[in-house]
Motif scaffolding. Sequence first.
Motif, mmCIF file in Angstrom:
data_model
loop_
_atom_site.group_PDB
_atom_site.id
_atom_site.type_symbol
_atom_site.label_atom_id
_atom_site.label_comp_id
_atom_site.label_asym_id
_atom_site.label_seq_id
_atom_site.Cartn_x
_atom_site.Cartn_y
_atom_site.Cartn_z
ATOM 1 N N VAL A 40 -17.747 -1.073 -6.030
ATOM 2 C CA VAL A 40 -18.876 -1.437 -5.176
ATOM 3 C C VAL A 40 -20.009 -1.955 -6.064
ATOM 4 N N GLY A 41 -20.498 -3.157 -5.754
ATOM 5 C CA GLY A 41 -21.564 -3.754 -6.548
ATOM 6 C C GLY A 41 -21.088 -4.444 -7.804
ATOM 7 N N GLY A 42 -19.772 -4.533 -8.016
ATOM 8 C CA GLY A 42 -19.243 -5.171 -9.216
ATOM 9 C C GLY A 42 -18.451 -6.416 -8.878
ATOM 10 N N ASN A 43 -18.184 -7.227 -9.889
ATOM 11 C CA ASN A 43 -17.386 -8.438 -9.683
ATOM 12 C C ASN A 43 -16.213 -8.527 -10.647
ATOM 13 N N ARG A 44 -16.005 -7.475 -11.441
ATOM 14 C CA ARG A 44 -14.872 -7.469 -12.368
ATOM 15 C C ARG A 44 -13.665 -6.836 -11.680
ATOM 16 N N THR A 45 -12.539 -7.532 -11.713
ATOM 17 C CA THR A 45 -11.323 -7.041 -11.070
ATOM 18 C C THR A 45 -10.699 -5.930 -11.912
ATOM 19 N N ILE A 46 -10.399 -4.834 -11.250
ATOM 20 C CA ILE A 46 -9.798 -3.678 -11.915
ATOM 21 C C ILE A 46 -8.366 -3.535 -11.413
ATOM 22 N N HIS A 47 -7.446 -3.366 -12.324
ATOM 23 C CA HIS A 47 -6.035 -3.194 -11.966
ATOM 24 C C HIS A 47 -5.654 -1.728 -12.125
ATOM 25 N N SER A 48 -4.988 -1.200 -11.134
ATOM 26 C CA SER A 48 -4.591 0.202 -11.167
ATOM 27 C C SER A 48 -3.260 0.362 -10.445
ATOM 28 N N ASP A 49 -2.249 0.741 -11.195
ATOM 29 C CA ASP A 49 -0.921 0.933 -10.621
ATOM 30 C C ASP A 49 -0.834 2.351 -10.053
ATOM 31 N N VAL A 50 -1.034 2.491 -8.772
ATOM 32 C CA VAL A 50 -0.928 3.797 -8.131
ATOM 33 C C VAL A 50 0.085 3.723 -6.993
ATOM 34 N N ARG A 51 0.738 4.854 -6.765
ATOM 35 C CA ARG A 51 1.589 4.950 -5.588
ATOM 36 C C ARG A 51 0.767 5.583 -4.474
ATOM 37 N N ILE A 52 0.822 5.010 -3.293
ATOM 38 C CA ILE A 52 0.075 5.522 -2.149
ATOM 39 C C ILE A 52 1.008 6.292 -1.213
ATOM 40 N N ILE A 53 0.601 7.518 -0.917
ATOM 41 C CA ILE A 53 1.232 8.285 0.158
ATOM 42 C C ILE A 53 0.144 8.501 1.207
ATOM 43 N N ALA A 54 0.377 8.022 2.409
ATOM 44 C CA ALA A 54 -0.614 8.131 3.483
ATOM 45 C C ALA A 54 -0.127 9.118 4.531
ATOM 46 N N ALA A 55 -1.092 9.721 5.225
ATOM 47 C CA ALA A 55 -0.741 10.673 6.279
ATOM 48 C C ALA A 55 -1.747 10.567 7.411
ATOM 49 N N THR A 56 -1.300 10.874 8.610
ATOM 50 C CA THR A 56 -2.197 10.851 9.767
ATOM 51 C C THR A 56 -1.601 11.686 10.892
ATOM 52 N N ASN A 57 -2.495 12.225 11.721
ATOM 53 C CA ASN A 57 -2.030 12.894 12.939
ATOM 54 C C ASN A 57 -2.257 12.001 14.161
ATOM 55 N N ARG A 58 -2.678 10.777 13.917
ATOM 56 C CA ARG A 58 -2.911 9.819 14.988
ATOM 57 C C ARG A 58 -1.678 8.948 15.224
ATOM 58 N N ASP A 59 -1.648 8.304 16.371
ATOM 59 C CA ASP A 59 -0.590 7.343 16.691
ATOM 60 C C ASP A 59 -1.082 5.975 16.230
ATOM 61 N N LEU A 60 -0.646 5.539 15.061
ATOM 62 C CA LEU A 60 -1.158 4.291 14.491
ATOM 63 C C LEU A 60 -0.732 3.074 15.306
ATOM 64 N N GLU A 61 0.418 3.144 15.951
ATOM 65 C CA GLU A 61 0.833 2.023 16.801
ATOM 66 C C GLU A 61 -0.174 1.811 17.933
ATOM 67 N N VAL A 62 -0.656 2.906 18.510
ATOM 68 C CA VAL A 62 -1.672 2.805 19.573
ATOM 69 C C VAL A 62 -2.966 2.265 19.002
ATOM 70 N N GLN A 63 -3.349 2.730 17.811
ATOM 71 C CA GLN A 63 -4.582 2.233 17.190
ATOM 72 C C GLN A 63 -4.489 0.747 16.869
ATOM 73 N N VAL A 64 -3.301 0.293 16.457
ATOM 74 C CA VAL A 64 -3.112 -1.138 16.207
ATOM 75 C C VAL A 64 -3.291 -1.925 17.500
ATOM 76 N N ALA A 65 -2.698 -1.425 18.592
ATOM 77 C CA ALA A 65 -2.802 -2.102 19.885
ATOM 78 C C ALA A 65 -4.243 -2.144 20.376
ATOM 79 N N GLU A 66 -5.026 -1.115 20.038
ATOM 80 C CA GLU A 66 -6.430 -1.051 20.470
ATOM 81 C C GLU A 66 -7.368 -1.763 19.502
ATOM 82 N N GLY A 67 -6.836 -2.327 18.429
ATOM 83 C CA GLY A 67 -7.651 -3.046 17.462
ATOM 84 C C GLY A 67 -8.423 -2.149 16.519
#
Length: 457
Positions: free
Chosen positions: A265-292
Motif C-alpha cells: 500500500v502506497g508503493g510502486n515496487r513489485t514484490i514477488h512472493s511464492d506462497v500457497r493459498i488455502i482459503a476457507a469460508t462458511n458462506r456459499d460462494l456460488e450464491v455470492q458470485v451470483a449476487e455480485g
Amino acid sequence: MCKILIIEQSLKCRASFEEALVPPYDLTFWPAGKNVTPHLQKKDYGIILLNFEQDDGVNFRRLKQIRQVSPYTPVVILSEVDKAEPAARAMRKGAADFLVTPFLNEKIRLAVQRALENRQMKNEIDYHRSKQDIVYDFDKIIARSNSMKQIIADLKKFSRTDSTILITGETGTGKSFLSGAVHFNSHRRDNPFIKINCANIPDNLLESELFGHEKGAFTGADKTRVGRLEQGRDGTVFLDEIGEINLSLQAKLLRVLEEKSFERVGGNRTIHSDVRIIAATNRDLEVQVAEGKFREDLFYRINILRILLPALRDRKACIEPLAQHLLEKTCRNLRKTIRGFSPDNVLDRFRAYSWPGNIRQLANTIERAAILEESPFIREENIILPEPVAEIPKTDSMSSVQTENFYSQEKEMIVKALEESLWVQKDAACLLGISPRALNYKIKKLGITHARWRKNR
C-alpha cells in the motif's frame, strides 16, 4: 547474564550501547572490518548486533557468514539507511530485527528484548516439534465416518501439490486445523504457515495486513510494514473467511494467485512472493458470485481443489472419539485426572444433539464440564446443551405480549450463556451455537450490558 556481540565499523556508538544495555547484558565489541567467523566458532552469544554500512553486498555476505556459524543466534541489524528493500531482504535472510538511526536507548533495549523472546519461543517450538508432527499426522486425525475418511485421503493427495485449496463448511468444523495439516505434510513444512481471519480485520486494515505498506502511505503509517503475504514467502497462507473480503481486495488477491506478485500500500515496487493459498469460508460462494459480492474469476481460481467439511451432526461416528480426545486434552491443560464420561447417557446426549457450533462447541462444552467435575467421570449434570437461539417468527398476527415474552426468554437464555462463559462473548456464542456477530447483534438489540465490557465503561 546474556552475552551480546556488537559488530560496528568504528565503535563510535560504544558509549550509547553501554548506556542502553546495562547488566544483565555482557557486551563484547568487534570491528566490522575484522573477520568474526573464528571468534564465533569459539564463543557463544545470546544475540548479535550487526551494523550495516552502505555496501549492501558486504553487509549481506557478513550476515550470511554469521548465520552459517551461529544459526540459532538472533541477529539485529543496525542501519543508517531507512529503506524498505534492505530491511525486507535482511529479514528474509534471517535477521531478527532491523533498526534505523537514531539508535535511541529504549529502541535498542526493546529490540534486544524482542529478539531474545523470539529465540525463546523458537526453542520451545523446536522442542515440541515432534509432538506437533504427531498432531498434524493425517493418520492420527479422528476420522471414523466414511465422509471424513474420504476427505483425509483427498487432503493427503492435495498436500503433495502447490495448488490452491478451498475448504468450505460450517463454523467450527475444523477448517483451520486441516489447513495446518496440509501445510505440515507438504514440502513447504519448514517455511512459514500464516493464518489470517479476514472477518476479524476491518477492510481498511486488511489490505495493509495482507500486502504491507510503505512509510507515509496513510495517516499513522510511520514506518514501512512487511505484509503477511510477503512474510509467508515459500510457505502457506491460510485465508479464513475469504468470503468477507471486499471486491477491491479480491482483485489484488487474484493477481497474487495468478502472478505471485503485488505492491505494498502506497508503493510502486513489485514484490514477488511464492506462497500457497488455502482459503476457507462458511458462506456459499456460488450464491455470492451470483449476487455480485464475490468475483467470479477469483472463485474459479481458488476453487481448484475443494473440500466440503460435513457438520459434526453429519459425522456421528466421530463424536465419541472426538469427545474423548478433547477431554484428554482439556485435562492436560487443567492438570486434572478425569477418565471419561459417565455411563448415564452423556455420550448418547452428545450423539443426539445437533451441535450447531460443531467441534468448537463440543470442545467448549467438555471444557466447562471438566472444570466443574470433581469425580473421575464427566456426569450429565455438568453438561449444558442449549438449543440454538431462534429468530422471531415473522407473522403479522403475533401479539405484543407474545413478542415481549419471546424477547424475555431470548434475553434470559443469552444472559445464562454469558454467565456460564464468564461473560466472554465468543465463548457464549459457541455455547449457544450462533456466530459471534449474531450474538453481538442480539446483545445490542436486547440491551444486555456488563461492567467488564469496554464499551460499557
